[in-house]
Design a protein around this motif. Structure first.
Motif, PDB file in Angstrom:
ATOM      1  N   ASP A  59       5.110  -0.642   7.914  1.00 27.46           N
ATOM      2  CA  ASP A  59       6.550  -0.894   8.078  1.00 27.46           C
ATOM      3  C   ASP A  59       7.102  -0.174   9.319  1.00 27.46           C
ATOM      4  O   ASP A  59       6.835   1.004   9.538  1.00 27.46           O
ATOM      5  CB  ASP A  59       7.275  -0.399   6.824  1.00 27.46           C
ATOM      6  CG  ASP A  59       8.692  -0.910   6.738  1.00 27.46           C
ATOM      7  OD1 ASP A  59       8.977  -1.719   5.845  1.00 27.46           O
ATOM      8  OD2 ASP A  59       9.524  -0.499   7.570  1.00 27.46           O
ATOM      9  N   CYS A 108       9.476  -1.832   0.231  1.00 25.47           N
ATOM     10  CA  CYS A 108       8.241  -2.156   0.957  1.00 25.47           C
ATOM     11  C   CYS A 108       8.000  -3.670   0.918  1.00 25.47           C
ATOM     12  O   CYS A 108       7.827  -4.257  -0.147  1.00 25.47           O
ATOM     13  CB  CYS A 108       7.062  -1.403   0.330  1.00 25.47           C
ATOM     14  SG  CYS A 108       5.500  -1.733   1.177  1.00 25.47           S
ATOM     15  N   GLY A 109       7.988  -4.275   2.084  1.00 24.65           N
ATOM     16  CA  GLY A 109       7.803  -5.727   2.162  1.00 24.65           C
ATOM     17  C   GLY A 109       6.442  -6.172   1.665  1.00 24.65           C
ATOM     18  O   GLY A 109       6.308  -7.230   1.040  1.00 24.65           O
ATOM     19  N   CYS A 140       2.660   3.169   5.459  1.00 24.06           N
ATOM     20  CA  CYS A 140       2.705   1.706   5.515  1.00 24.06           C
ATOM     21  C   CYS A 140       2.882   1.259   6.970  1.00 24.06           C
ATOM     22  O   CYS A 140       3.318   2.026   7.830  1.00 24.06           O
ATOM     23  CB  CYS A 140       3.866   1.215   4.650  1.00 24.06           C
ATOM     24  SG  CYS A 140       4.023  -0.587   4.566  1.00 24.06           S
ATOM     25  N   HIS A 145       7.078   3.875   0.451  1.00 24.18           N
ATOM     26  CA  HIS A 145       8.490   3.860   0.843  1.00 24.18           C
ATOM     27  C   HIS A 145       9.284   2.794   0.103  1.00 24.18           C
ATOM     28  O   HIS A 145       8.733   1.827  -0.437  1.00 24.18           O
ATOM     29  CB  HIS A 145       8.607   3.653   2.357  1.00 24.18           C
ATOM     30  CG  HIS A 145       8.208   2.280   2.802  1.00 24.18           C
ATOM     31  ND1 HIS A 145       9.116   1.279   3.045  1.00 24.18           N
ATOM     32  CD2 HIS A 145       6.984   1.730   3.019  1.00 24.18           C
ATOM     33  CE1 HIS A 145       8.468   0.181   3.410  1.00 24.18           C
ATOM     34  NE2 HIS A 145       7.171   0.423   3.404  1.00 24.18           N
ATOM     35  N   GLY A 161       1.454  -1.620   2.557  1.00 28.49           N
ATOM     36  CA  GLY A 161       1.567  -1.134   1.180  1.00 28.49           C
ATOM     37  C   GLY A 161       0.658   0.029   0.852  1.00 28.49           C
ATOM     38  O   GLY A 161       0.296   0.216  -0.299  1.00 28.49           O
TER      39      GLY A 161
END
Ligand SMILES: [Zn+2]
Length: 182
Positions: free
Chosen positions: A33, A87-88, A31, A84, A56
Motif C-alpha cells: 500500500d 487494506c485493499g 504491505c 494496516h 496484505g
C-alpha cells in the motif's frame, strides 16, 4: 502521529558510513500500500531497516527468506509484521473468497495466502470483517515467523522479537498487537 519528523540518517555522511557494511536494527514486513512505507512511518533513514513489502503482508518462501536474512546472518533483533487499516489486498481477498470468484492472474496467489486469515475472521465475526481479517493476517504471519525452524531458536533465547503491529491510516498510530518483548 504529530508530524514532528526528524528525517534522520539520510545525508551523504550516513551514506558514506554505510557504504561498506550495514547493521539495521530491525526488519519490517509491510504491505505494498502506497500509504504505509515503513521508512517514512517510523521516520528512519539509510541503513536503519530491512524492508519487505507484499500485498496484505502475505508470505511465501522467498519473502520468508528475506525476513530471515538480517536475524539469521547478522543478529538483527527485531522483526515487525505491519498490517494496516483499509487494506485493499485484504478487502479484495475477502470479497473473492466470500463470493467464490478468483482474482485474475497472479493476484489469486495473494488470495490463497490470505485464506487462513479469512477463515479466522469468519469464525470471529464482528462488524468489520475486513478489519478483523487484516488483524488476523498480521497475527498469523507473525506467529508463523516466530515459530519457524530458523527464527524460533533466536526468539527462544531472547535474541529476536517478532512483533505484530497495525497501522491506522486515520491517526498514524502503530498499535502493537503481539510479540513485544516483556
Ligand atoms: Zn494493504
Amino acid at each position: 502521529m504529530s508530524g514532528d519528523l526528524q528525517h534522520p540518517d539520510r545525508d551523504p555522511n550516513r551514506r558514506q558510513l554505510l557504504a561498506q557494511q550495514q547493521e539495521p536494527f530491525g526488519a519490517v514486513l509491510s504491505c505494498i500500500d502506497s500509504r504505509v512505507p515503513p521508512e517514512l512511518l517510523f521516520d528512519t533513514g539509510l541503513g536503519d531497516l530491512y524492508v519487505m513489502r507484499t500485498g496484505g503482508v502475505t508470505i511465501g518462501p522467498v519473502v520468508t527468506g528475506s525476513v530471515e536474512y538480517g536475524p539469521v546472518t547478522s543478529g538483527t533483533p527485531l522483526v515487525v509484521v505491519l498490517g494496516h487499516q483499509r487494506c485493499g489486498a485484504v478487502k479484495a481477498a475477502y470479497g473473492s473468497i466470500r463470493d467464490g470468484k478468483p482474482l485474475p492472474g497472479n493476484l489469486q496467489a495473494i488470495v490463497t495466502a490470505l485464506h487462513p486469515a479469512y477463515e479466522q475472521a469468519a469464525r470471529k465475526g464482528g462488524t468489520d470483517p475486513v478489519e478483523t481479517m487484516a488483524r488476523a493476517q498480521v497475527a498469523l504471519t507473525a506467529a508463523g515467523l516466530r515459530s519457524n525452524d530458523d527464527l524460533a531458536p533466536l526468539v527462544k533465547k531472547g535474541a529476536l522479537a517478532v512483533v505484530g503491529a497495525y497501522y491506522s491510516l486515520d491517526t498514524g498510530k502503530v498499535e502493537v498487537l503481539d510479540g513485544a518483548p516483556s
